[in-house]
Write a protein that holds these residues in place. Structure first.
Motif, mmCIF file in Angstrom:
data_model
loop_
_atom_site.group_PDB
_atom_site.id
_atom_site.type_symbol
_atom_site.label_atom_id
_atom_site.label_comp_id
_atom_site.label_asym_id
_atom_site.label_seq_id
_atom_site.Cartn_x
_atom_site.Cartn_y
_atom_site.Cartn_z
ATOM 1 N N PHE A 216 92.579 52.830 35.155
ATOM 2 C CA PHE A 216 92.192 51.500 35.631
ATOM 3 C C PHE A 216 91.136 50.911 34.691
ATOM 4 N N VAL A 217 91.313 49.635 34.333
ATOM 5 C CA VAL A 217 90.431 48.956 33.373
ATOM 6 C C VAL A 217 89.936 47.655 33.994
ATOM 7 N N VAL A 218 88.641 47.385 33.866
ATOM 8 C CA VAL A 218 88.041 46.144 34.372
ATOM 9 C C VAL A 218 87.747 45.211 33.200
ATOM 10 N N THR A 219 88.021 43.922 33.389
ATOM 11 C CA THR A 219 87.683 42.906 32.394
ATOM 12 C C THR A 219 87.456 41.584 33.119
ATOM 13 N N ASN A 220 87.278 40.496 32.357
ATOM 14 C CA ASN A 220 87.166 39.158 32.952
ATOM 15 C C ASN A 220 88.550 38.571 33.182
ATOM 16 N N ASN A 221 88.701 37.811 34.251
ATOM 17 C CA ASN A 221 89.952 37.122 34.510
ATOM 18 C C ASN A 221 90.287 36.158 33.377
ATOM 19 N N HIS A 222 89.275 35.468 32.836
ATOM 20 C CA HIS A 222 89.587 34.470 31.808
ATOM 21 C C HIS A 222 90.065 35.100 30.501
ATOM 22 N N VAL A 223 89.808 36.398 30.332
ATOM 23 C CA VAL A 223 90.291 37.092 29.127
ATOM 24 C C VAL A 223 91.804 37.247 29.160
ATOM 25 N N ILE A 224 92.372 37.507 30.346
ATOM 26 C CA ILE A 224 93.804 37.821 30.435
ATOM 27 C C ILE A 224 94.605 36.738 31.155
ATOM 28 N N ASP A 225 93.953 35.682 31.614
ATOM 29 C CA ASP A 225 94.617 34.645 32.390
ATOM 30 C C ASP A 225 95.775 34.020 31.607
ATOM 31 N N GLY A 226 96.968 34.050 32.178
ATOM 32 C CA GLY A 226 98.136 33.431 31.556
ATOM 33 C C GLY A 226 98.792 34.248 30.472
ATOM 34 N N ALA A 227 98.323 35.473 30.237
ATOM 35 C CA ALA A 227 98.859 36.289 29.141
ATOM 36 C C ALA A 227 100.244 36.837 29.480
ATOM 37 N N ASP A 228 101.123 36.854 28.480
ATOM 38 C CA ASP A 228 102.441 37.465 28.639
ATOM 39 C C ASP A 228 102.374 38.968 28.363
ATOM 40 N N GLU A 229 101.461 39.338 27.491
ATOM 41 C CA GLU A 229 101.360 40.734 27.072
ATOM 42 C C GLU A 229 99.903 41.084 26.858
ATOM 43 N N ILE A 230 99.485 42.259 27.337
ATOM 44 C CA ILE A 230 98.088 42.688 27.202
ATOM 45 C C ILE A 230 98.056 44.057 26.535
ATOM 46 N N THR A 231 97.314 44.145 25.441
ATOM 47 C CA THR A 231 97.194 45.409 24.714
ATOM 48 C C THR A 231 95.756 45.900 24.779
ATOM 49 N N ILE A 232 95.600 47.162 25.155
ATOM 50 C CA ILE A 232 94.282 47.796 25.235
ATOM 51 C C ILE A 232 94.103 48.698 24.030
ATOM 52 N N GLU A 233 93.044 48.478 23.272
ATOM 53 C CA GLU A 233 92.722 49.352 22.132
ATOM 54 C C GLU A 233 91.506 50.193 22.487
ATOM 55 N N PHE A 234 91.652 51.505 22.364
ATOM 56 C CA PHE A 234 90.579 52.422 22.702
ATOM 57 C C PHE A 234 89.718 52.707 21.479
ATOM 58 N N PHE A 235 88.550 53.276 21.741
ATOM 59 C CA PHE A 235 87.592 53.572 20.680
ATOM 60 C C PHE A 235 88.204 54.468 19.605
ATOM 61 N N SER A 236 89.156 55.303 20.024
ATOM 62 C CA SER A 236 89.821 56.224 19.090
ATOM 63 C C SER A 236 90.813 55.523 18.186
ATOM 64 N N GLY A 237 91.159 54.280 18.511
ATOM 65 C CA GLY A 237 92.165 53.544 17.751
ATOM 66 C C GLY A 237 93.511 53.499 18.436
ATOM 67 N N GLU A 238 93.706 54.316 19.476
ATOM 68 C CA GLU A 238 94.961 54.326 20.213
ATOM 69 C C GLU A 238 95.142 53.009 20.959
ATOM 70 N N GLU A 239 96.396 52.537 21.044
ATOM 71 C CA GLU A 239 96.700 51.294 21.753
ATOM 72 C C GLU A 239 97.710 51.556 22.863
ATOM 73 N N LEU A 240 97.501 50.927 24.018
ATOM 74 C CA LEU A 240 98.409 51.039 25.153
ATOM 75 C C LEU A 240 98.621 49.666 25.776
ATOM 76 N N LYS A 241 99.816 49.430 26.302
ATOM 77 C CA LYS A 241 100.085 48.194 27.025
ATOM 78 C C LYS A 241 99.500 48.296 28.433
ATOM 79 N N ALA A 242 99.016 47.166 28.956
ATOM 80 C CA ALA A 242 98.409 47.163 30.286
ATOM 81 C C ALA A 242 99.141 46.187 31.190
#
Length: 457
Positions: free
Chosen positions: A81-107
Motif C-alpha cells: 500500500f502506497v500513500v500520495t496526494n490525490n492531485h498527483v494521480i488525479d485523472g491518470a491512465d497509468e501510474i508507475t511507482i519507482e523505488f529507491f532501488s530503481g525497481e519499477e512497478l505499476k500501481a
C-alpha cells in the motif's frame, strides 16, 4: 543561556527511511491543441512561430498526446500500500511507482479523498516491501526537527531538513490540518512524507506558499492524524465515510455573543437546519452548539472536523444554548458524502402580507417587506417572509459587516420578522433587555448567516 544541540548527522535516519519513499510517474492521454495556447499570449507576434514549431514537432496538432507528471509517495505496508496526494494521480491512465532501488512497478488506485488531497495506491509484489509507520502529529511541536523526502522537480530522490514552523494551519479545505515547515518542499515533492526524528511520518507534503513556484521555506504537510483516518477508510471501503450533522453554521463573534447573551464568544451558531439528522433530532436555527460528543466546541472549523471524524450512524450528544438555557440533544449522524450536493429544503411559512408594504430606514438599512414581485426579483422562495434590503448606507456598521442591497432579513432577536413593525418590536425588546446589539438572520441567494448590529440610541 541554555544551548540546544542538533544531531551530528541526519544520514543514519535518511538511510533508514529512504527505501520506503517512492517516486510516482503518471501517464495521461490529453486532447491535442490546435495552437500554441499556454506558450505565448494569444495575438502575440510569436504565435505563428510557435505554431509552426509545434506542427513540425507534433505533426497533427489535434492528435491526442500522452502527458506525464511526477510526484512522490511512501509505502505504508509490506504488502504494497502506497500513500500520495490525490492531485498527483488525479485523472491518470497509468501510474508507475519507482523505488529507491530503481525497481519499477505499476500501481492501481484503491481510493481517493479530494477533501484532504490524499490517495491510496497498491502495487503487487512477491517480496515484502520496506515501509514506514505513521506517528502522532499532535505531539509535533513548533521547533521540532523534521525531514522531507521526495522527488523535487523530477530530480530524483532527495532529502531536505528543517523544523516545524507552525501547527494547525488551514488553507482552503473543510478538513484541513496542516503542519507548516521550512524544510525545502518543491513541485514533485507532493505526496512525499514528512518525518520526525523517530523516523515516523507525521505529515504528507501537499503544498507550498511561493511567489515564484519554488521553495521559499513555507511548505505545508497534511497532518498524519488526519491522513491515517482517511487511509483506513480508503483501505476498508475504497472511499471516505464521514459523519454528517446537517446544519449550516458560523462562528460566534463578540458582538453576536452579546446579542445572544452569551458569556463568551465561542461555539458554533446554527444558521440553517435543512432536512437531515439535526432537524430530525430537533436542533433549530439560532441554537449555539457548545459541545459535541463531550468535546467543547471552540469554533466552526473544530466542529466540522470533529463531526467529519465521527462514525456514520453514531448517536452523539450535542449540547446547545437555546433561549438562554443549555440543553443536550441526541443526534444520529448521517453520512456526509451522501448529503453533499443535496439542496437544503428550509422554508418558512409567511403570514398574510400587508396590502401596502411600508418602507423604513434603521441601523443604516432601508427595508421593505417582501412582496411576490420582490421575491421573484431576488430569487426567494414563494413562501418566505422577511424584509428586503433596498439601500445600505456605505458609512454604516451594516455596510461594514457585509450587508448589501438584495439581502433578506428573516429574523431579528431570534424571532421571525415579516413587517417593519415586527423589527421595531424586536429592537424595543432588545433595548428593554439591556442588549447593546440586535442579532439579525440574513439570507443572500438562500444562504443564511447571522449579523449583529449595534442598536440605535
Amino acid at each position: 543561556m541554555a544551548t540546544f544541540a542538533k544531531p551530528e548527522s541526519l544520514a543514519p535516519l535518511a538511510e533508514q527511511i529512504s527505501p520506503s519513499v517512492v517516486n510516482i510517474t503518471t501517464s495521461t492521454m490529453v486532447e491535442g491543441r490546435t495552437g500554441p495556447q499556454g506558450m505565448v499570449p494569444e495575438g502575440s507576434p510569436f504565435e505563428d512561430f510557435f505554431r509552426e514549431f509545434q506542427d513540425r514537432n507534433n505533426g497533427d496538432g489535434n492528435r491526442p498526446r500522452r502527458s506525464s507528471a511526477l510526484g512522490s509517495g511512501f509505502v505504508i505496508s509490506e504488502d504494497g500500500f502506497v500513500v500520495t496526494n490525490n492531485h498527483v494521480i488525479d485523472g491518470a491512465d497509468e501510474i508507475t511507482i519507482e523505488f529507491f532501488s530503481g525497481e519499477e512497478l505499476k500501481a492501481e488506485v484503491i481510493g481517493t479523498d479530494p477533501n484532504t488531497d490524499i490517495a491510496l495506491l497498491k502495487v503487487e509484489t512477491d517480496e515484502p516491501l520496506p515501509f514506514v509507520t505513521f506517528g502522532d502529529s499532535n505531539t509535533a511541536r513548533v521547533g521540532d526537527w523534521v525531514i522531507a523526502m521526495g522527488n523535487p522537480l523530477g530530480q530524483g530522490f532527495s532529502v531536505s531538513a528543517g523544523i516545524v514552523s507552525a501547527r494547525n494551519r488551514a488553507l482552503s479545505g473543510t478538513y484541513d490540518d496542516y503542519i507548516q515547515t521550512d524544510a525545502a518542499i518543491n513541485r514533485g515533492n507532493s505526496g512525499g512524507p514528512l518525518f520526525n526524528m523517530d523516523g515516523n511520518v507525521i505529515g504528507v507534503n501537499t503544498a507550498i506558499l511561493s511567489p515564484n513556484g519554488g521553495s521559499i521555506g513555507i511548505g505545508f504537510s497534511m497532518a498524519s492524524n488526519v491522513v491515517t483516518r482517511v487511509v483506513d477508510q480508503l483501505k476498508e471501503f475504497g472511499e471516505t465515510r464521514r459523519g454528517w450533522l446537517g446544519v449550516r453554521i458560523q462562528d460566534v463573534t463578540e458582538d453576536i455573543a452579546e446579542g445572544l447573551g452569551l458569556e463568551e464568544a465561542k461555539g458554533a451558531l446554527i444558521t440553517d437546519v435543512p432536512e437531515g439528522p439535526a432537524k430530525e433530532a430537533g436542533l433549530e436555527t439560532g441554537d449555539v452548539i457548545l459541545s459535541f460528543d463531550g468535546v467543547d466546541v471552540a469554533d466552526t472549523r473544530g466542529l466540522v472536523r470533529q463531526v467529519g471524524n465521527s462514525a456514520v450512524g453514531a448517536t452523539v450528544r450535542v449540547t446547545v444554548q437555546r433561549d438562554g438555557k443549555s440543553q443536550t440533544i441526541k443526534v444520529v449522524l448521517g453520512r456526509r458524502e451522501e448529503a453533499d450536493g443535496a439542496i437544503p429544503a428550509a422554508q418558512q411559512n409567511a403570514p398574510d402580507e400587508p396590502e401596502a408594504p411600508a418602507t423604513a430606514t434603521m441601523m443604516g438599512l432601508t427595508l421593505t417587506p417582501l412582496t411576490d414581485a420582490i421575491r421573484e426579483e431576488l430569487g426567494a422562495d414563494a413562501d418566505m417572509s422577511g424584509l428586503a434590503v433596498t439601500e445600505v448606507d456605505e458609512a454604516s456598521e451594516a455596510f461594514e459587516k457585509g450587508l448589501r442591497v438584495g439581502d433578506i432579513i428573516t429574523e431579528a432577536g431570534q424571532q421571525k420578522v415579516a413587517s417593519i413593525s415586527d423589527l421595531e418590536g424586536r429592537v424595543k425588546a432588545a433595548k428593554d433587555a439591556g442588549r447593546k446589539s440586535l442579532l439579525l438572520l440574513v439570507r443572500r441567494a438562500g444562504d443564511p448567516r447571522f449579523v449583529a448590529l449595534t442598536l440605535p440610541e
